[in-house]
Scaffold this active site. Sequence first.
Site, PDB file in Angstrom:
ATOM      1  N   LYS A   1       0.718  -1.035  -0.042  1.00 57.28           N
ATOM      2  CA  LYS A   1       0.246   0.231   0.232  1.00 57.28           C
ATOM      3  C   LYS A   1       1.054   1.078   0.095  1.00 57.28           C
ATOM      4  O   LYS A   1       2.118   1.182   0.421  1.00 57.28           O
ATOM      5  CB  LYS A   1      -1.127   0.036   0.977  1.00 57.28           C
TER       6      LYS A   1
ATOM      7  N   ARG B   1     -10.829  -0.363  14.673  1.00 58.92           N
ATOM      8  CA  ARG B   1     -10.741   0.742  13.364  1.00 58.92           C
ATOM      9  C   ARG B   1     -11.350  -0.704  11.879  1.00 58.92           C
ATOM     10  O   ARG B   1     -11.617   1.064  11.476  1.00 58.92           O
ATOM     11  CB  ARG B   1      -8.962  -0.077  13.258  1.00 58.92           C
TER      12      ARG B   1
ATOM     13  N   TYR C   1      15.848  30.299   8.015  1.00 58.17           N
ATOM     14  CA  TYR C   1      15.027  30.910   8.317  1.00 58.17           C
ATOM     15  C   TYR C   1      15.002  31.627  10.179  1.00 58.17           C
ATOM     16  O   TYR C   1      14.967  30.895  10.706  1.00 58.17           O
ATOM     17  CB  TYR C   1      14.142  30.876   8.165  1.00 58.17           C
TER      18      TYR C   1
ATOM     19  N   MET D   1      12.225  24.283   2.825  1.00 57.59           N
ATOM     20  CA  MET D   1      11.033  23.490   1.477  1.00 57.59           C
ATOM     21  C   MET D   1      12.298  23.163   1.025  1.00 57.59           C
ATOM     22  O   MET D   1      11.763  22.081   0.593  1.00 57.59           O
ATOM     23  CB  MET D   1      10.337  24.628   1.137  1.00 57.59           C
TER      24      MET D   1
HETATM   25  C1  LIG Z   1       0.150  -1.892   7.120  1.00 58.51           C
HETATM   26  C2  LIG Z   1      -0.870  -2.844   7.301  1.00 58.51           C
HETATM   27  C3  LIG Z   1      -0.533  -4.443   7.137  1.00 58.51           C
HETATM   28  C4  LIG Z   1       1.766  -4.124   7.206  1.00 58.51           C
HETATM   29  O1  LIG Z   1       1.361  -3.754   8.667  1.00 58.51           O
HETATM   30  P1  LIG Z   1       3.552  -3.364   8.525  1.00 58.51           P
HETATM   31  O2  LIG Z   1       2.913  -2.854  10.014  1.00 58.51           O
HETATM   32  O3  LIG Z   1       3.919  -1.935   7.919  1.00 58.51           O
HETATM   33  O4  LIG Z   1       4.188  -5.167   8.601  1.00 58.51           O
HETATM   34  C5  LIG Z   1      -0.673  -5.315   7.511  1.00 58.51           C
HETATM   35  N1  LIG Z   1      -2.090  -5.528   7.591  1.00 58.51           N
HETATM   36  C6  LIG Z   1      -3.266  -4.556   7.506  1.00 58.51           C
HETATM   37  C7  LIG Z   1      -4.414  -4.172   8.276  1.00 58.51           C
HETATM   38  C8  LIG Z   1      -2.176  -2.870   7.633  1.00 58.51           C
HETATM   39  O5  LIG Z   1      -3.064  -2.823   7.515  1.00 58.51           O
END
Ligand SMILES: *Cc1c(COP(=O)(O)O)cnc(C)c1O
Length: 344
Positions: free
Chosen positions: A33, A128, A242, A290
């Site tokens: 992701k 969640r 700055y 920046m």
């Molecule tokens: C992001 C995520 C993972 C991966 O988690 P890591 O801590 O980066 O290994 C696995 N399962 C779910 C549901 C996640 O949201």
Amino acid sequence: MGTGRLSIDLSAIVSNWKALASLARTEAAPVVKADAYGLGVGPVARALAEAGARRFFVAYAEEGFALRRALGPGPEILVLGGHMEGDARLLAECGLTPMLNSVEQLTRHLESMPEQPFGLQLDTGMNRLGFEWAEWAAVAEIALSQAPVLLMSHLACADEPDHPMNPYQLDLFRQMTDGLNVPRSLSATGGILLGPDYHFDLVRPGIGLYGGLPFEHAQPVVALDLPVIQVRELQEGEVAGYGNTWQAQRPSRLATVAAGYADGLLRSLSHRLTLWNGDKPCPAVGRVSMDLLIVDVTDLDGTPEALTILGPKQGIDRLGESAGTIGYEVLTSLGSRYARAYRG
Ligand SMILES: *Cc1c(COP(=O)(O)O)cnc(C)c1O
């Protein structure tokens, strides 16, 4: 070369994946992701697929679209956000498997695309995503009759091995899924390190692939060198950056280097950041701006062409600690201006 050079070691990602899979003694489906945690979903996922990964996780259907384009047909792509309103076409055309997380999503999915494979997320206390106990009791029979490909939940405190939340969630996950004869997944990187009780049929490593904690034995994946644009000599008492927040306490030599908060080097690193010339530390001075950082190189013999911000002396977690955050956020903030080089 004006911008920083971000080097990404694909063979280290593959080694980390293999190491986590062998720790878990089960299938490890890479989590890619957020553009593979900022490192580039195309090259990262292709390297893992070539090494044998068969299933991948993304957060949203849109990310699944990019991943499907990178991987072609074949590997299974699971969408953690599930089936959102308006996703059906994308899910169908890209062959994505949503991890449904509510009664609303389950209904939407079974009504709009009953033939499309899906998995289910159960909430075991993180609050969640996923079906809670009572919801699951109400819909389990219908959901299971449609042959879900996976039942999963997610641990809230897996990076703290002694946290009582871990065995609590494990127990609840077992109570919700024991005897159902559907493949199960509970653990991300942290859960893999909690031991075999937490592994089930599939694990979902993300950060560990990319060299971050809590996987202490990860091979480092990223290196980042920032070119020096200009060097100047200051007299004692002169100021820099700055807001005049830094003042030379001695005659000083300052290097201005090419990266700033627009490149993910958070402004909160101001006065707390160290860059490296080999194994010699060089403190950044004044505020992060920046596009630029100012670094005190007075104690170096010469002036290097570039300084290292991520490398052997400072990984993503150490930099994250300086910024008051975690390695995950350092990676996903890296930004698009660096010249990226993929190795391996
Ligand atoms: C992001 C995520 C993972 C991966 O988690 P890591 O801590 O980066 O290994 C696995 N399962 C779910 C549901 C996640 O949201």
